[in-house]
Write an enzyme that holds these catalytic residues in place. Structure first.
Site, PDB file in Angstrom:
ATOM      1  N   TYR A 131       0.814  -1.213   0.000  1.00 47.43           N
ATOM      2  CA  TYR A 131       0.000   0.000   0.000  1.00 47.43           C
ATOM      3  C   TYR A 131       0.854   1.272   0.000  1.00 47.43           C
ATOM      4  O   TYR A 131       0.319   2.374   0.048  1.00 47.43           O
ATOM      5  CB  TYR A 131      -0.942   0.011   1.210  1.00 47.43           C
ATOM      6  CG  TYR A 131      -2.083  -1.002   1.115  1.00 47.43           C
ATOM      7  CD1 TYR A 131      -2.074  -2.012   0.183  1.00 47.43           C
ATOM      8  CD2 TYR A 131      -3.161  -0.937   1.985  1.00 47.43           C
ATOM      9  CE1 TYR A 131      -3.095  -2.935   0.103  1.00 47.43           C
ATOM     10  CE2 TYR A 131      -4.197  -1.854   1.919  1.00 47.43           C
ATOM     11  CZ  TYR A 131      -4.149  -2.856   0.971  1.00 47.43           C
ATOM     12  OH  TYR A 131      -5.163  -3.769   0.896  1.00 47.43           O
ATOM     13  N   LYS A 188       4.588 -14.432   5.376  1.00 46.47           N
ATOM     14  CA  LYS A 188       4.799 -15.433   4.317  1.00 46.47           C
ATOM     15  C   LYS A 188       6.302 -15.472   4.038  1.00 46.47           C
ATOM     16  O   LYS A 188       6.762 -15.341   2.890  1.00 46.47           O
ATOM     17  CB  LYS A 188       3.985 -15.041   3.065  1.00 46.47           C
ATOM     18  CG  LYS A 188       3.955 -16.101   1.980  1.00 46.47           C
ATOM     19  CD  LYS A 188       3.057 -17.286   2.291  1.00 46.47           C
ATOM     20  CE  LYS A 188       3.095 -18.299   1.160  1.00 46.47           C
ATOM     21  NZ  LYS A 188       2.322 -19.523   1.469  1.00 46.47           N
ATOM     22  N   ASP A 221      -1.466 -17.985   4.687  1.00 43.81           N
ATOM     23  CA  ASP A 221      -2.494 -18.871   4.132  1.00 43.81           C
ATOM     24  C   ASP A 221      -3.034 -19.807   5.210  1.00 43.81           C
ATOM     25  O   ASP A 221      -4.242 -20.057   5.290  1.00 43.81           O
ATOM     26  CB  ASP A 221      -1.963 -19.652   2.920  1.00 43.81           C
ATOM     27  CG  ASP A 221      -0.554 -20.166   3.110  1.00 43.81           C
ATOM     28  OD1 ASP A 221       0.154 -19.672   3.997  1.00 43.81           O
ATOM     29  OD2 ASP A 221      -0.151 -21.090   2.382  1.00 43.81           O
ATOM     30  N   ASP A 245      -5.415  -6.430   6.077  1.00 42.81           N
ATOM     31  CA  ASP A 245      -6.654  -5.984   5.436  1.00 42.81           C
ATOM     32  C   ASP A 245      -7.534  -7.201   5.134  1.00 42.81           C
ATOM     33  O   ASP A 245      -8.735  -7.234   5.454  1.00 42.81           O
ATOM     34  CB  ASP A 245      -6.274  -5.242   4.142  1.00 42.81           C
ATOM     35  CG  ASP A 245      -7.432  -4.495   3.508  1.00 42.81           C
ATOM     36  OD1 ASP A 245      -8.559  -4.580   4.037  1.00 42.81           O
ATOM     37  OD2 ASP A 245      -7.222  -3.836   2.486  1.00 42.81           O
ATOM     38  N   ASP A 249     -11.054  -9.008   7.445  1.00 41.93           N
ATOM     39  CA  ASP A 249     -12.377  -9.253   6.855  1.00 41.93           C
ATOM     40  C   ASP A 249     -12.803 -10.706   7.073  1.00 41.93           C
ATOM     41  O   ASP A 249     -13.966 -10.981   7.360  1.00 41.93           O
ATOM     42  CB  ASP A 249     -12.367  -8.945   5.351  1.00 41.93           C
ATOM     43  CG  ASP A 249     -12.675  -7.479   5.057  1.00 41.93           C
ATOM     44  OD1 ASP A 249     -12.324  -6.631   5.895  1.00 41.93           O
ATOM     45  OD2 ASP A 249     -13.248  -7.193   3.994  1.00 41.93           O
TER      46      ASP A 249
END
Ligand code: GGG
Length: 361
Positions: A131, A188, A221, A245, A249
């Site tokens: 971002y 990751k 993941d 982000d 959710d």
């Protein structure tokens, strides 16, 4: 109360932001606390009207406000010359480096027994990662490249926020048999060896200073799957901007959905509160948006002001935050409910119910 008022800058933004933020303001006004509201423009519709997604006067007002209440923004998915997401920019300009997204299910919205045990917070780094906006095209547009920026400084300060929060949550549980504080570092690093590798190494270094907090780590993941299947195993998750982000959710599904998810964006100098949900163009203008996430932001905002208020009024501000949160729990349990929660109430009915409960209980 004769203290000088706190200034709250209200930025409703796009879509349902313009419906849920007035609800949150109505709740704050009903407290009678010394709050002064100013309103400013930002967002995609603002850009279409004025050519600015985040007008300079909005940014200036945000810098001087005691807190910002932000609604939602609906940036287009196709590139538009001169347009940048105003909320991503606001977080960077105000150095709101910690995005705190709590998820709890109280009262449980589902029969699933796992829902009852969900009480977690996603702590998302808010200023860098993909971002940072370092994107370019090469080969005449045939190749698009985004630079992922991860720094020691940002990783260290967000990890510290997560460990401090885990410690504070454990202390607030205030019972000997409460589970220990836990922070899960999500990355990751097996693939993104430099960027996630740095984030992971720095977060593990910070963990050394918190021997009372259990630390584990997880690939992003795996974390997504675990959030979907074993959400009760998490306490505080700390991660980078894009992963946070997305994961927050996913986590929201256990808290009754996006219509109930509130968040705080915190820095050393500034604070901005916004529902996790976006502008929801599919329901915008129909008056049926769930205002509870935005009203939850009002409660988080009061807690923030209380921490900065003179000692003679801080307890009253905290008490109003608790009353708002109690009223939200009551309305979640007893209704009225907007369509996202299976009801047919409109935004104003839910707002009125929260205010009525908050003023009478
Ligand atoms: N209130 C959070 C919100 O507006 N979420 C949607 C979002 O992050 N949008 C980014 C953008 O459209 O620029």
């Amino acid at each position: 109360m004769s203290a000088p008022p706190f200034t709250i800058l209200v930025i409703p933004g796009d879509g349902i932001g313009r419906e849920v933020i007035p609800a949150a303001v109505a709740v704050l006004q009903a407290t009678g606390l010394p709050l002064r509201f100013a309103e400013a423009d930002a967002g995609w519709e603002c850009f279409q009207r004025s050519g600015e997604a985040l007008p300079p006067e909005t940014l200036a007002a945000a810098r001087t406000a005691d807190a910002v209440l932000f609604g939602a923004v609906a940036s287009p998915s196709h590139p538009v010359a001169g347009y940048r997401s105003p909320i991503v920019r606001l977080r960077r300009e105000l150095d709101l480096y910690a995005n705190i997204r709590p998820v709890f299910d109280d009262p449980p919205h589902a029969d699933d027994p796992r829902a009852r045990r969900v009480d977690l917070v996603v702590v998302r780094e808010n200023t860098e990662d993909l971002y940072a906006g370092r994107e370019r095209v090469e080969d005449g547009g045939a190749t698009a490249i985004a630079e992922r920026v991860i720094t020691r400084r940002a990783s260290e300060r967000i990890a510290r926020v997560a460990f401090e929060l885990a410690r504070a949550r454990r202390a607030a549980r205030n019972t000997n048999d409460a589970p220990p504080a836990k922070v899960t570092i999500v990355h990751k690093a097996n693939v993104l060896r430099e960027t996630c590798g740095l984030f992971r190494a720095v977060a593990l270094e910070v963990a050394q200073a918190y021997p009372d907090v259990q630390t584990d780590e997880m690939l992003v993941d795996t974390c997504a799957l675990q959030l979907a299947t074993r959400p009760e195993r998490f306490d505080v998750i700390v991660t980078t901007n894009l992963f946070g982000d997305i994961l927050s959710d996913v986590a929201c599904a256990w808290g009754g959905g996006l219509g109930l998810a509130s968040s705080a964006n915190l820095g050393e100098q500034h604070a901005l509160f916004e529902p996790v949900h976006g502008a929801a163009p599919d329901i915008a203008g129909k008056g049926i948006a769930n205002p509870l996430a935005a009203i939850g932001c009002a409660a988080l905002l009061l807690d923030h002001l209380a921490r900065r208020a003179p000692p003679d009024i801080a307890p009253a501000i905290h008490a109003w935050s608790a009353r708002i949160q109690h009223a939200i729990r009551h309305v979640r349990a007893a209704g009225p409910h907007t369509p996202d929660l299976g009801g047919n109430a409109v935004t104003s009915e839910v707002t009125d119910a929260v205010i009525a409960h908050m003023l009478t209980s």
